[in-house]
Every structure is written in structure tokens, then in C-alpha cells.
Write an enzyme that holds these catalytic residues in place. Structure first.
Site, PDB file in Angstrom:
ATOM      1  N   HIS A  57       0.854  -1.192   0.000  1.00  0.00           N
ATOM      2  CA  HIS A  57       0.000   0.000   0.000  1.00  0.00           C
ATOM      3  C   HIS A  57       0.886   1.236   0.000  1.00  0.00           C
ATOM      4  O   HIS A  57       2.062   1.184   0.387  1.00  0.00           O
ATOM      5  CB  HIS A  57      -0.887   0.008   1.238  1.00  0.00           C
ATOM      6  CG  HIS A  57      -1.984  -1.005   1.209  1.00  0.00           C
ATOM      7  ND1 HIS A  57      -3.084  -0.906   2.032  1.00  0.00           N
ATOM      8  CD2 HIS A  57      -2.165  -2.121   0.470  1.00  0.00           C
ATOM      9  CE1 HIS A  57      -3.891  -1.915   1.801  1.00  0.00           C
ATOM     10  NE2 HIS A  57      -3.348  -2.678   0.864  1.00  0.00           N
ATOM     11  N   GLU A  59       1.001   3.820   1.943  1.00  0.00           N
ATOM     12  CA  GLU A  59       1.538   4.191   3.255  1.00  0.00           C
ATOM     13  C   GLU A  59       2.735   3.324   3.637  1.00  0.00           C
ATOM     14  O   GLU A  59       3.733   3.827   4.175  1.00  0.00           O
ATOM     15  CB  GLU A  59       0.463   4.064   4.338  1.00  0.00           C
ATOM     16  CG  GLU A  59      -0.733   4.974   4.126  1.00  0.00           C
ATOM     17  CD  GLU A  59      -1.877   4.319   3.366  1.00  0.00           C
ATOM     18  OE1 GLU A  59      -3.034   4.686   3.630  1.00  0.00           O
ATOM     19  OE2 GLU A  59      -1.626   3.454   2.491  1.00  0.00           O
ATOM     20  N   CYS A  87      -6.154   2.203   5.825  1.00  0.00           N
ATOM     21  CA  CYS A  87      -6.837   0.973   6.233  1.00  0.00           C
ATOM     22  C   CYS A  87      -6.282   0.513   7.586  1.00  0.00           C
ATOM     23  O   CYS A  87      -5.370   1.133   8.150  1.00  0.00           O
ATOM     24  CB  CYS A  87      -6.635  -0.114   5.173  1.00  0.00           C
ATOM     25  SG  CYS A  87      -4.944  -0.746   5.076  1.00  0.00           S
ATOM     26  N   CYS A  90      -2.467  -0.302   7.411  1.00  0.00           N
ATOM     27  CA  CYS A  90      -1.644   0.907   7.319  1.00  0.00           C
ATOM     28  C   CYS A  90      -1.713   1.734   8.601  1.00  0.00           C
ATOM     29  O   CYS A  90      -0.706   2.301   9.026  1.00  0.00           O
ATOM     30  CB  CYS A  90      -2.046   1.721   6.101  1.00  0.00           C
ATOM     31  SG  CYS A  90      -1.623   0.872   4.553  1.00  0.00           S
TER      32      CYS A  90
END
Length: 114
Positions: A57, A59, A87, A90
Site C-alpha cells: 500500500h 503508506e 486501512c 496501514c
């Protein structure tokens, strides 16, 4: 760590540039930057398809880039700017990296955990 509206806009535009990179690779267009003392020290964008790794992801990539830049896993005086609400995974990584401030552009109705 107290940024003006104008500074926040500058950093969010940088996160949006990262999202455009993700989009160019047929990824969900999410981008992120980590900022310390007014300077970007980490960048990331979604790269799950590109790298075939579920945890890539924006992040996570930006945190890893910032860890490398700082030569430390602790990102204490930093702010993370991301185009959409992080999410659960993250959010956990943000906490583990000790990042005290998060600025996100849009709510994530499906997976948001901020």
C-alpha cells in the site's frame, strides 16, 4: 509539525502525484508522502499489482522510504499525508513507526480505520 493550509495543500499535491504513478500502473490510485521539518522524506503509491505483494500500500511504501531516509524505524517528528483514509493494516504501520500526525484527503468508507 503544525502546517498551514497552504503547506498541507502542497504536500497533498505531492501525494496526488504518487497516486497518478499508481494509476499509470493500473493500481488503485492512492499516494502518500511522509514529511519531516517541512521536507518530504518518504514517498509511496499503491503497488500491489506491480510488485505482486499484498501489503504494498502507499503508506507502507512511504514509511519504508522514510525509514531508509532517516536510517531509523522511528518517525517521531513526522506527518504522513495520504490521499485516502488509511486501512487497518496501514494504521497499524503508522502507529508502529511512531508517526504522530496523519492528514488524509478523503474518507475510506469501505476499509478506513483512522
Amino acid at each position: 509539525m503544525d502546517y498551514t493550509v497552504e503547506e498541507k495543500e502542497v504536500f497533498m499535491r505531492e501525494a496526488l502525484k504518487e497516486a497518478k504513478i499508481a494509476l499509470a500502473h493500473d493500481e488503485i490510485p492512492i499516494g502518500c508522502v511522509v514529511v519531516k521539518d517541512g521536507e518530504i522524506i518518504g514517498r509511496g503509491h499503491n503497488a500491489r499489482e506491480e510488485l505482486q505483494r499484498a501489503v504494498m500500500h502507499a503508506e507502507i511504501m512511504a514509511i519504508e522510504d522514510a525509514n531508509s531516509s532517516e536510517e531509523s524505524w522511528r518517525l517521531l517528528d513526522c506527518t504522513l499525508f495520504v490521499t485516502i483514509e488509511p486501512c487497518v493494516m496501514c494504521s497499524g504501520a503508522i502507529g508502529l513507526a511512531r508517526i504522530p500526525n496523519v492528514v488524509y484527503g478523503a474518507k475510506n468508507q469501505k476499509f478506513g480505520a483512522a
